[in-house]
Design an enzyme around this catalytic site. Structure first.
Site, PDB file in Angstrom:
ATOM      1  N   SER A 116       0.391   2.420   8.009  1.00 58.86           N
ATOM      2  CA  SER A 116      -0.155   3.715   7.584  1.00 58.86           C
ATOM      3  C   SER A 116      -0.905   4.410   8.719  1.00 58.86           C
ATOM      4  O   SER A 116      -1.362   3.779   9.674  1.00 58.86           O
ATOM      5  CB  SER A 116      -1.127   3.524   6.405  1.00 58.86           C
ATOM      6  OG  SER A 116      -0.538   2.739   5.413  1.00 58.86           O
TER       7      SER A 116
HETATM    8  N1  SAH Z   1      -0.906  -2.123   4.369  1.00 58.72           N
HETATM    9  C1  SAH Z   1       0.181  -2.058   5.316  1.00 58.72           C
HETATM   10  C2  SAH Z   1       1.132  -0.896   5.066  1.00 58.72           C
HETATM   11  C3  SAH Z   1       2.088  -1.298   4.055  1.00 58.72           C
HETATM   12  S1  SAH Z   1       3.603  -0.467   3.893  1.00 58.72           S
HETATM   13  C4  SAH Z   1      -0.283  -2.038   6.736  1.00 58.72           C
HETATM   14  O1  SAH Z   1      -1.502  -2.038   6.985  1.00 58.72           O
HETATM   15  O2  SAH Z   1       0.572  -2.062   7.626  1.00 58.72           O
HETATM   16  C5  SAH Z   1       3.912  -1.022   2.244  1.00 58.72           C
HETATM   17  C6  SAH Z   1       4.324  -2.455   2.079  1.00 58.72           C
HETATM   18  O3  SAH Z   1       4.419  -2.713   0.678  1.00 58.72           O
HETATM   19  C7  SAH Z   1       5.693  -2.787   2.654  1.00 58.72           C
HETATM   20  O4  SAH Z   1       5.581  -3.833   3.586  1.00 58.72           O
HETATM   21  C8  SAH Z   1       6.520  -3.210   1.439  1.00 58.72           C
HETATM   22  O5  SAH Z   1       7.462  -4.239   1.707  1.00 58.72           O
HETATM   23  C9  SAH Z   1       5.450  -3.658   0.466  1.00 58.72           C
HETATM   24  N2  SAH Z   1       5.821  -3.638  -0.956  1.00 58.72           N
HETATM   25  C10 SAH Z   1       6.612  -2.763  -1.619  1.00 58.72           C
HETATM   26  N3  SAH Z   1       6.704  -3.099  -2.928  1.00 58.72           N
HETATM   27  C11 SAH Z   1       5.933  -4.207  -3.098  1.00 58.72           C
HETATM   28  C12 SAH Z   1       5.612  -5.026  -4.225  1.00 58.72           C
HETATM   29  N4  SAH Z   1       6.128  -4.812  -5.449  1.00 58.72           N
HETATM   30  N5  SAH Z   1       4.791  -6.084  -4.041  1.00 58.72           N
HETATM   31  C13 SAH Z   1       4.261  -6.355  -2.801  1.00 58.72           C
HETATM   32  N6  SAH Z   1       4.526  -5.606  -1.703  1.00 58.72           N
HETATM   33  C14 SAH Z   1       5.345  -4.549  -1.848  1.00 58.72           C
END
Ligand code: SAH
Length: 212
Positions: A64
């Protein structure tokens, strides 16, 4: 290979993107200054890691934008007595930031390969109060509930029921809700068993996916 020093870029990120947009909590600003954001970004994109935008991290996912990480962190009002659950570990950057501001971080990633890669990175860099697992964030992490704080970094269309159940009394959850192109962050506070919901920024996260 010689390590590039990103201290100046990091200071500009903190001053302009974070402080400049109204985040003033000293501990939070300090942690953004301490944590090397570039190590959470693929090598070929490191030169962009302190820019004012999200970046691809492989696996069709993104890290992000720095301001959004700071905004969500501040909304939770973290402190060293609190435990936090994160849904969507991704690069591990948000988890690393929270680990310096809270007692313990629990973070769930649905993509097993990305989860493994991040686990390795966080272990190498020595963040010892972060617990990671591969799994479906819709279920939360019951064994360690209730959580004082929950942060969701992918967007479901409605607040997952299990996460509301796993939020402690007086706890805070920050979560983007909506479709792929139209989402809004909500702050949910559990007060006397009731959920008080406050609408906050408009944002754009990757969707929270359902595991088949
Ligand atoms: N917090 C992260 C950004 C995350 S991007 C950072 O600091 O880099 C969002 C993430 O959510 C992705 O890696 C994706 O694979 C995950 N995601 C999507 N659906 C999900 C679910 N149902 N449970 C857990 N993770 C999930």
């Amino acid at each position: 290979m010689k390590e590039i020093d990103y201290t100046l870029q990091r200071k500009e990120m903190v001053d302009w993107q974070i402080k400049g947009r109204g985040i003033h909590t000293t501990d939070i600003l300090e942690v953004f200054m301490q944590i090397p954001r570039h190590i959470f970004v693929p090598e070929e994109l490191r030169y962009q890691s302190y820019e004012d935008c999200p970046l691809p991290i492989g696996f069709d996912q993104t890290i992000s934008q720095p301001y959004i990480v700071a905004y969500m962190t501040e909304a939770l009002k973290p402190d060293k007595n609190k435990r936090v659950l994160e849904i969507g570990t991704g690069s591990g950057y948000q988890a690393a930031i929270l680990s310096c501001l809270c007692k313990e971080v629990f973070s769930i990633e649905i993509n097993a390969s990305l989860g493994e890669q991040t686990k390795k990175l966080l272990k190498e860099t020595g963040y010892s109060n972060i617990n990671l697992k591969t799994g479906d964030g819709y279920k939360g992490w019951k064994e360690f509930a209730p959580f004082d704080m929950i942060i969701v970094t992918c967007a479901p269309s409605a607040v997952p029921e299990a996460l509301l159940e796993q939020l402690a009394e007086r706890g805070k959850m920050i979560i983007p809700i909506g479709s792929s192109y139209n989402q809004r962050l909500y702050l949910i506070e559990k007060i006397n068993g009731q959920n008080k919901q406050t609408a906050m920024l408009h944002v754009r996260f990757v969707p929270m996916i359902h595991k088949n």
